[in-house]
Design a protein around this motif. Structure first.
Motif, PDB file in Angstrom:
ATOM      1  N   THR A   4       2.503 -36.289  31.409  1.00 14.75           N
ATOM      2  CA  THR A   4       1.326 -36.777  30.705  1.00 14.75           C
ATOM      3  C   THR A   4       0.140 -35.894  31.051  1.00 14.75           C
ATOM      4  O   THR A   4      -0.158 -35.676  32.222  1.00 14.75           O
ATOM      5  CB  THR A   4       1.012 -38.234  31.100  1.00 14.75           C
ATOM      6  OG1 THR A   4       2.096 -39.069  30.686  1.00 14.75           O
ATOM      7  CG2 THR A   4      -0.277 -38.701  30.436  1.00 14.75           C
ATOM      8  N   HIS A   5      -0.531 -35.381  30.027  1.00 16.68           N
ATOM      9  CA  HIS A   5      -1.676 -34.511  30.251  1.00 16.68           C
ATOM     10  C   HIS A   5      -2.970 -35.320  30.216  1.00 16.68           C
ATOM     11  O   HIS A   5      -3.174 -36.149  29.332  1.00 16.68           O
ATOM     12  CB  HIS A   5      -1.724 -33.408  29.198  1.00 16.68           C
ATOM     13  CG  HIS A   5      -0.704 -32.338  29.423  1.00 16.68           C
ATOM     14  ND1 HIS A   5      -1.005 -31.141  30.033  1.00 16.68           N
ATOM     15  CD2 HIS A   5       0.627 -32.311  29.156  1.00 16.68           C
ATOM     16  CE1 HIS A   5       0.091 -30.404  30.122  1.00 16.68           C
ATOM     17  NE2 HIS A   5       1.096 -31.084  29.592  1.00 16.68           N
ATOM     18  N   ILE A   6      -3.806 -35.081  31.199  1.00 16.68           N
ATOM     19  CA  ILE A   6      -5.133 -35.695  31.261  1.00 16.68           C
ATOM     20  C   ILE A   6      -6.152 -34.577  31.336  1.00 16.68           C
ATOM     21  O   ILE A   6      -6.044 -33.672  32.163  1.00 16.68           O
ATOM     22  CB  ILE A   6      -5.267 -36.620  32.490  1.00 16.68           C
ATOM     23  CG1 ILE A   6      -4.232 -37.746  32.422  1.00 16.68           C
ATOM     24  CG2 ILE A   6      -6.680 -37.181  32.574  1.00 16.68           C
ATOM     25  CD1 ILE A   6      -4.207 -38.627  33.657  1.00 16.68           C
ATOM     26  N   SER A   7      -7.132 -34.624  30.453  1.00 16.90           N
ATOM     27  CA  SER A   7      -8.178 -33.599  30.435  1.00 16.90           C
ATOM     28  C   SER A   7      -9.457 -34.151  31.038  1.00 16.90           C
ATOM     29  O   SER A   7      -9.843 -35.294  30.762  1.00 16.90           O
ATOM     30  CB  SER A   7      -8.442 -33.135  28.998  1.00 16.90           C
ATOM     31  OG  SER A   7      -7.302 -32.477  28.459  1.00 16.90           O
ATOM     32  N   VAL A   8     -10.088 -33.346  31.857  1.00 16.34           N
ATOM     33  CA  VAL A   8     -11.372 -33.708  32.464  1.00 16.34           C
ATOM     34  C   VAL A   8     -12.405 -32.669  32.034  1.00 16.34           C
ATOM     35  O   VAL A   8     -12.285 -31.492  32.357  1.00 16.34           O
ATOM     36  CB  VAL A   8     -11.282 -33.754  33.996  1.00 16.34           C
ATOM     37  CG1 VAL A   8     -12.661 -34.049  34.593  1.00 16.34           C
ATOM     38  CG2 VAL A   8     -10.271 -34.807  34.442  1.00 16.34           C
ATOM     39  N   TYR A   9     -13.380 -33.116  31.266  1.00 12.83           N
ATOM     40  CA  TYR A   9     -14.459 -32.256  30.799  1.00 12.83           C
ATOM     41  C   TYR A   9     -15.706 -32.520  31.646  1.00 12.83           C
ATOM     42  O   TYR A   9     -15.997 -33.668  31.981  1.00 12.83           O
ATOM     43  CB  TYR A   9     -14.758 -32.545  29.327  1.00 12.83           C
ATOM     44  CG  TYR A   9     -13.586 -32.300  28.410  1.00 12.83           C
ATOM     45  CD1 TYR A   9     -13.378 -31.044  27.834  1.00 12.83           C
ATOM     46  CD2 TYR A   9     -12.666 -33.312  28.130  1.00 12.83           C
ATOM     47  CE1 TYR A   9     -12.289 -30.813  27.001  1.00 12.83           C
ATOM     48  CE2 TYR A   9     -11.576 -33.080  27.308  1.00 12.83           C
ATOM     49  CZ  TYR A   9     -11.386 -31.834  26.743  1.00 12.83           C
ATOM     50  OH  TYR A   9     -10.308 -31.608  25.931  1.00 12.83           O
ATOM     51  N   TYR A  10     -16.436 -31.464  31.978  1.00  9.79           N
ATOM     52  CA  TYR A  10     -17.624 -31.674  32.796  1.00  9.79           C
ATOM     53  C   TYR A  10     -18.734 -30.710  32.403  1.00  9.79           C
ATOM     54  O   TYR A  10     -18.495 -29.603  31.915  1.00  9.79           O
ATOM     55  CB  TYR A  10     -17.299 -31.536  34.282  1.00  9.79           C
ATOM     56  CG  TYR A  10     -16.895 -30.148  34.739  1.00  9.79           C
ATOM     57  CD1 TYR A  10     -17.845 -29.253  35.230  1.00  9.79           C
ATOM     58  CD2 TYR A  10     -15.558 -29.735  34.704  1.00  9.79           C
ATOM     59  CE1 TYR A  10     -17.479 -27.986  35.666  1.00  9.79           C
ATOM     60  CE2 TYR A  10     -15.187 -28.469  35.131  1.00  9.79           C
ATOM     61  CZ  TYR A  10     -16.152 -27.597  35.613  1.00  9.79           C
ATOM     62  OH  TYR A  10     -15.791 -26.340  36.029  1.00  9.79           O
ATOM     63  N   SER A  11     -19.967 -31.182  32.602  1.00  9.14           N
ATOM     64  CA  SER A  11     -21.152 -30.364  32.371  1.00  9.14           C
ATOM     65  C   SER A  11     -22.089 -30.484  33.565  1.00  9.14           C
ATOM     66  O   SER A  11     -22.233 -31.566  34.136  1.00  9.14           O
ATOM     67  CB  SER A  11     -21.906 -30.816  31.110  1.00  9.14           C
ATOM     68  OG  SER A  11     -21.209 -30.441  29.941  1.00  9.14           O
ATOM     69  N   CYS A  12     -22.701 -29.372  33.925  1.00  9.89           N
ATOM     70  CA  CYS A  12     -23.676 -29.343  35.021  1.00  9.89           C
ATOM     71  C   CYS A  12     -25.072 -29.109  34.451  1.00  9.89           C
ATOM     72  O   CYS A  12     -25.230 -28.425  33.434  1.00  9.89           O
ATOM     73  CB  CYS A  12     -23.338 -28.236  36.011  1.00  9.89           C
ATOM     74  SG  CYS A  12     -21.685 -28.359  36.727  1.00  9.89           S
TER      75      CYS A  12
END
Length: 222
Positions: A4-12
């Motif tokens: 199962t693929h889980i994507s984590v997107y982030y912005s600083c």
């Protein structure tokens, strides 16, 4: 079985956004959600609340899904969800916002920027096993935040949030039985200086992290 693929997107965001950019991103929100952004006293919190929502929209676009923020509903415990959409969860701390979206099952994520604190003040929030690990590790306060983010990730994935007694949730192991599910706990490396954990009720997962610049978020609306 496939993973199962889980994507984590982030912005600083180290400095406040230009006023026109901030206003533009706010204008995309549902009308009833806009005033809440302006109620925050600290600009960091206002940016976090705003960017977390746009990271979710960014994730949907990457997945070629047409959901909007107007589709968000809330459980009795105030956990956001969208009927028919992949499960998602948002967190922020310091100057970073993160959004996890699961290919399958439920997901919870928590990120914290360690700051000096009186660990003893939180004794009642941990199980005896967790507290022994915290007290016997010289890497305080980092070890405190390790267990805190693990707890938060599970509670957010389960949808109970901090309404549940933290001291009843033991995250000493990487698998946790809680709220009719078994949760797998995974550390997520975002940027130095932050501690982040993700909980999923899928046991065989691949976590992919994606840095998203502010310009990429703004370009969605050009």
């Amino acid at each position: 079985m496939p993973k199962t693929h889980i994507s984590v997107y982030y912005s600083c965001y180290d400095t406040p956004l230009p006023a026109d950019t901030f206003s533009r991103l706010v204008s995309v929100l549902p009308e009833d959600a806009r005033p809440g952004i302006y109620r925050y006293r600290r600009w960091e919190d206002a940016h976090a609340a705003l960017l977390g929502k746009h990271l979710l929209l960014y994730a949907f676009r990457r997945l070629h899904l047409d959901y909007t923020l107007a589709d968000i509903r809330y459980t009795p415990y105030k956990r956001p969800y969208i009927k028919g959409a992949p499960d998602f969860n948002i967190s922020h701390s310091g100057n970073i916002a993160v959004c996890a979206i699961a290919g399958k099952g439920y997901v919870g994520i928590d990120i914290e920027k360690p700051v000096p604190l009186h660990v003893e003040d939180f004794r009642q929030q941990f199980t005896p096993e967790e507290w022994d690990a915290i007290r016997n590790d010289p890497a305080a306060p980092e070890i405190f935040y390790r267990y805190w983010t693990r707890k938060e990730a599970v509670l957010k994935a389960a949808g109970t949030g901090l309404n549940e007694a933290l001291h009843e949730l033991n995250t000493i192991d990487d698998t946790v039985s809680y709220h009719q599910h078994t949760w797998q706990l995974n550390p997520v490396t975002i940027i130095p200086g932050y501690i982040c954990h993700l909980a999923s009720n899928e046991m065989d997962t691949v976590i992919n992290t994606h840095a998203v610049s502010i310009s990429e978020l703004v370009s969605m609306y050009v």
